[in-house]
Design an enzyme around this catalytic site. Structure first.
Site, short mmCIF file in Angstrom:
data_model
loop_
_atom_site.label_atom_id
_atom_site.label_comp_id
_atom_site.label_asym_id
_atom_site.label_seq_id
_atom_site.Cartn_x
_atom_site.Cartn_y
_atom_site.Cartn_z
N ASN A 100 36.51 38.99 45.64
CA ASN A 100 36.67 40.39 45.21
C ASN A 100 36.54 41.36 46.38
OD1 ASN A 100 36.49 42.78 43.32
ND2 ASN A 100 34.43 42.85 44.22
N GLN A 152 36.31 47.95 38.53
CA GLN A 152 37.25 47.04 39.19
C GLN A 152 37.89 47.61 40.45
OE1 GLN A 152 39.59 45.84 35.70
NE2 GLN A 152 38.17 44.12 35.41
N ASP A 161 36.15 46.63 48.74
CA ASP A 161 36.80 46.06 47.56
C ASP A 161 38.28 45.77 47.81
OD1 ASP A 161 36.04 45.46 44.75
OD2 ASP A 161 37.78 46.74 44.33
N ASP A 191 33.35 34.40 42.09
CA ASP A 191 32.29 35.39 42.24
C ASP A 191 32.79 36.77 41.80
OD1 ASP A 191 29.63 36.13 43.70
OD2 ASP A 191 31.09 37.50 44.58
N GLU A 217 32.26 34.22 37.09
CA GLU A 217 31.00 34.95 36.99
C GLU A 217 31.30 36.31 36.37
OE1 GLU A 217 28.57 33.16 38.12
OE2 GLU A 217 26.88 34.46 38.59
#
Ligand code: LM2
Ligand code: CA
Length: 454
Positions: A100, A152, A161, A191, A217
């Site tokens: 991510n 997100q 990110d 993750d 996750e």
């Protein structure tokens, strides 16, 4: 495009948290393989930031700097040797895939393997344009978990990110995962899945060169717009509610409540655990620090047919940032069970012997449930196994238990190891009606199964 691979018949995962590669390889061969563990979940193998000034916290490893397979746990050759060693011991390797984000450092630095980086610059890999800059909260950090876009597209604790919607970024990430597959890896723990749209994860896994086991996750919190079940389309999902509920029942409620135990995710898609490296740091779960109660909770988890169990194997810590036992150069020391801070819960007699029980009763239903309305419970699994769990503060004596088991002499695998037809602990005789008589101490258990008959 590759699809998610099933986990296979042996579905117990052991999480060797922060173990270095030679130690993982040794454990696969000497213990995990022989004991019937299906897979090992290893810590992130890619190059990460180093913060010796902060005592080299464990979480360095969740800040990638490059996709070189070179970390404080060992280099590429050591990683590859570990994977092939585990596989020849019959143990699959699942890698913690941090995809991510990259690092969360505001100042430039050099990673474990010598790569230079800056917050939004990873030369030869990513530049500023490959990262989200969500424009919220002053520093682009996630504050409001009730806002899907923010969770997100903003930064999780300042971690740069990645634009996982970008084809170029997806290709980079898939390139890393495919490199790991080429070394023989069998699956990925994704993750921070909640911080990526499910479609982005699907687009990345569709680029895999062969099917891999995927488990994500996706942490649960009541009322949030992003819920774990969204992620089922990509593979399995970690069921965080399980460990919280189990701890509450053991700590505050009654074991008799376990009769209908389960959690919202479908059983065959849920990975369950008493604790993981995040929840054991400051969340209301059971951990190695709870001693015998922790062992009993794990025994229940391994005996009960909900989800695929993941066992935690911790190093001891007194503050939440503390890293693993390390050499002065920052390398992680070899894991030596029960010394040097390595707690090795997966080797505790109760827990490791219940892996054999779990594998033996696979595919059978619960039967013969009986409880005393409080903290004494018993149940069978098909005609293959039977568990008595007494979490009362006093012993139960002279009681007869009715099992679904065929007549015979059974090793109590809670107190004895079974090998070569012999038991190092108590043996109970089940009669032709399925009954046996036993005393069970306070906070103790008895577990019998058909593959441990003397
Ligand atoms: C996870 N799952 O979804 C991991 O299980 C969890 O352990 C990771 O956080 C998280 N996602 C991101 O991969 C850990 C740790 C954080 C730590 C991060 C990054 O729990 O505390 O954040 O790794 O290393 C640390 C500092 C934090 C700082 C950040 C960036 O604790 O204060 O934020 O680094 O420098 C300013
Ligand atoms: Ca994201």
């Amino acid at each position: 495009p590759a699809t998610a691979a099933p986990q296979g018949d042996k579905d117990v995962i052991v999480r060797l948290f922060q173990w270095n590669w030679p130690s993982v390889a040794k454990e696969c061969k000497e213990f995990l393989g022989p004991r019937g563990v299906g897979a090992v979940h290893v810590s992130p193998p890619q190059e990460h930031v180093v913060r010796p000034d902060l005592g080299s916290p464990w979480w360095q490893d969740y800040q990638p700097v490059s996709y070189k397979i070179d970390s404080r746990r060992g280099d590429r050759a050591a990683f590859a040797a570990m994977v092939s060693g585990c596989k020849s011991a019959g143990v699959k390797v699942f890698v913690d895939a941090v995809i991510n984000h990259m690092a969360g450092q505001d100042v430039p630095g050099t990673g474990w393997a010598g790569s230079r980086y800056d917050h939004y610059s990873y030369p030869g890999i990513y530049g500023d344009n490959d990262f989200h800059h969500c424009g919220r909260n002053g520093n682009d950090d996630i504050k409001n978990y009730m806002d899907r876009f923010e969770v997100q597209n903003c930064e999780l604790v300042n971690l740069a990110d990645l634009k996982t919607e970008s084809e170029q970024v997806r290709n980079r990430i898939a390139g890393y995962l495919n490199d790991l597959l080429s070394l023989g890896v069998d699956g990925f723990r994704i993750d921070a899945a909640k911080h990526m749209p499910t479609g982005d994860i699907a687009a990345i896994t569709s680029k895999l060169s062969r099917p891999a086991y995927i488990y994500q996750e996706a942490t649960y919190a009541a009322g949030e717009p992003i819920q774990p079940d969204e992620y089922l389309r990509n593979g399995d999902v970690k069921e965080f509610r399980y460990g919280y509920d189990l701890a509450r029942i053991f700590n505050q409620e009654k074991l008799s409540y376990l009769r209908t135990f389960g959690a919202p995710l479908p059983s065959d898609k849920a990975v369950v655990f008493t604790d993981n490296h995040d929840t054991q740091r400051g969340h209301p779960v059971l951990t190695y620090k709870d001693g015998g109660r922790y062992a009993l909770a794990n025994a229940f988890m391994l005996a009960w047919p909900y989800g695929s169990p993941q066992l935690m194997s911790s190093f001891e810590f007194s503050n939440n940032d503390q890293g693993p036992p390390s050499e002065s150069n920052g390398r992680t020391k070899n894991a030596t069970c029960f010394t040097d801070g390595w707690r090795c819960e997966h080797r505790w007699q109760v827990i490791s012997n219940m892996v054999g029980f779990h594998n033996t009763v696979r595919g059978t239903n619960v039967n013969s449930w009986w409880d005393n309305g409080n903290d004494l419970i018993t149940f069978g699994r098909g005609d293959k196994g039977y568990l008595v769990l007494n979490d009362e503060g006093s012993a139960t004596t002279g009681r007869s238990f009715r099992t679904p088991l065929p007549a015979g002499k059974y090793c109590d695998v809670i107190h004895g190891d079974f090998a070569g037809g012999r038991c190092t602990g108590p043996v109970y005789t089940v009669d032709s009606g399925g009954w046996f008589r036993a005393d069970v101490a306070a906070h103790d258990a008895i577990a019998l199964h058909v593959n441990a008959r003397v």
